[in-house]
Design an enzyme around this catalytic site. Structure first.
Site, PDB file in Angstrom:
ATOM      1  N   CYS A  71      39.650  38.364  43.055  1.00  0.00           N
ATOM      2  CA  CYS A  71      39.725  38.549  41.602  1.00  0.00           C
ATOM      3  C   CYS A  71      38.469  38.104  40.871  1.00  0.00           C
ATOM      4  O   CYS A  71      38.044  38.768  39.914  1.00  0.00           O
ATOM      5  CB  CYS A  71      40.950  37.851  41.033  1.00  0.00           C
ATOM      6  N   HIS A 110      43.636  32.778  38.940  1.00  0.00           N
ATOM      7  CA  HIS A 110      43.539  34.239  38.913  1.00  0.00           C
ATOM      8  C   HIS A 110      42.785  34.689  37.673  1.00  0.00           C
ATOM      9  O   HIS A 110      42.981  34.164  36.576  1.00  0.00           O
ATOM     10  CB  HIS A 110      44.922  34.888  38.934  1.00  0.00           C
ATOM     11  N   ASP A 125      43.837  44.810  35.624  1.00  0.00           N
ATOM     12  CA  ASP A 125      43.641  43.914  36.765  1.00  0.00           C
ATOM     13  C   ASP A 125      43.368  44.772  37.997  1.00  0.00           C
ATOM     14  O   ASP A 125      44.180  45.625  38.350  1.00  0.00           O
ATOM     15  CB  ASP A 125      44.909  43.075  36.966  1.00  0.00           C
TER      16      ASP A 125
END
Length: 274
Positions: A71, A110, A125
């Site tokens: 991420c 995250h 995302d």
């Protein structure tokens, strides 16, 4: 190469000949193409190598070295592209709760992005492993939202001014992560990335996690456990037996160019959980 050249190459990899306009249709298309093109992968943390997250290092790794990322890499690169295309977008962070209670106070590890289009807020995302959403999700609604893969929904936690992302898997709603809209600085990402890539309690340290989406399915790899998850039929699963199988799968299915040293054979010999 200049930033402009990097962006042009990035768009080419996503199938664009020219920069698309900053619209919701573009955002949907970009996100789906990204999660079907660039693998989520933790080879660096498996091999206990550094994971630099400055943008030039990320672009070198993903666009030129034949790798994917997690991420802090993929969502940073995607956000930079969105901003260059003219989207109103910024980074935010969250706490992963997948596999545990949805109200757990886990580490803030995250990274994702907030995008505002015509006054409507969305989250996007491209870096959440095997359960990454394949479409942007409207923030200010708790309705079930269709994506190119499974349905998702968001709930607002008024007491903490935060949101929980849920996915429907096999008829069951599962909490994935909790996030808020707090403005983040570069140091916030550095601290989260340091934890993920070096802390003994990190689920990534010494572990291999890989994922790549395709129409109607998700490819996932958890150490030596490979699976194809379909939307309309049971999953196919198998166990990899050696480093040669693993290298071939990473190359042919996930599009990853495996670094030569240290070797995957050494990592596998270290004793992965089975």
């Amino acid at each position: 190469m200049t930033r402009l050249n990097h962006s042009h190459l990035y768009l080419q990899r996503l199938g664009y000949d020219s920069p698309p306009p900053p619209t919701l249709a573009t955002l949907r298309d970009l996100q789906l193409r990204h999660v079907c093109t660039f693998a989520f992968e933790s080879l660096s943390t498996l091999l206990r190598l550094p994971v630099p997250i400055d943008l030039p290092s990320v672009e070198q790794k993903v666009l030129f070295d034949g790798r994917g990322g997690y991420c802090y890499e993929l969502n940073q690169m995607f956000l930079a592209l969105l901003q260059e295309l003219g989207f109103e977008a910024r980074g935010i962070t969250g706490r992963v709760v997948m596999g545990g209670p949805p109200d757990a106070r886990t580490a803030r590890t995250h990274r994702l992005s907030l995008v505002t289009l015509d006054g409507v807020r969305y989250i996007t995302d491209v870096g959440f492993g095997g359960m990454v959403p394949s479409s942007p999700l409207q923030l200010d609604t708790e309705a079930v939202q269709a994506t190119a893969h499974e349905p998702y929904r968001l709930t607002f936690n008024a007491g903490e001014n935060s949101y929980t992302l849920w996915a429907e898997v096999a008829g069951e709603w599962r909490g994935l992560y909790v996030f808020d809209l707090q403005v983040q600085g570069a140091i916030d990402y550095e601290i989260g990335n340091w934890y993920v890539s070096t802390h003994p309690n990190s689920p990534f340290l010494g572990q291999l996690k890989v994922a790549l989406l395709a129409p109607g399915k998700r490819h996932t790899l958890n150490n030596a456990h490979y699976a194809i998850h379909f939307l309309d039929q049971p999953s196919e699963k198998r166990l990899l037996n050696n480093a040669q199988e693993l290298t071939a799968l990473l190359r042919d299915t996930f599009g990853i160019r495996v670094p030569v040293q240290p070797s995957l054979a050494q990592a596998m010999a270290g004793g992965w959980p089975t």
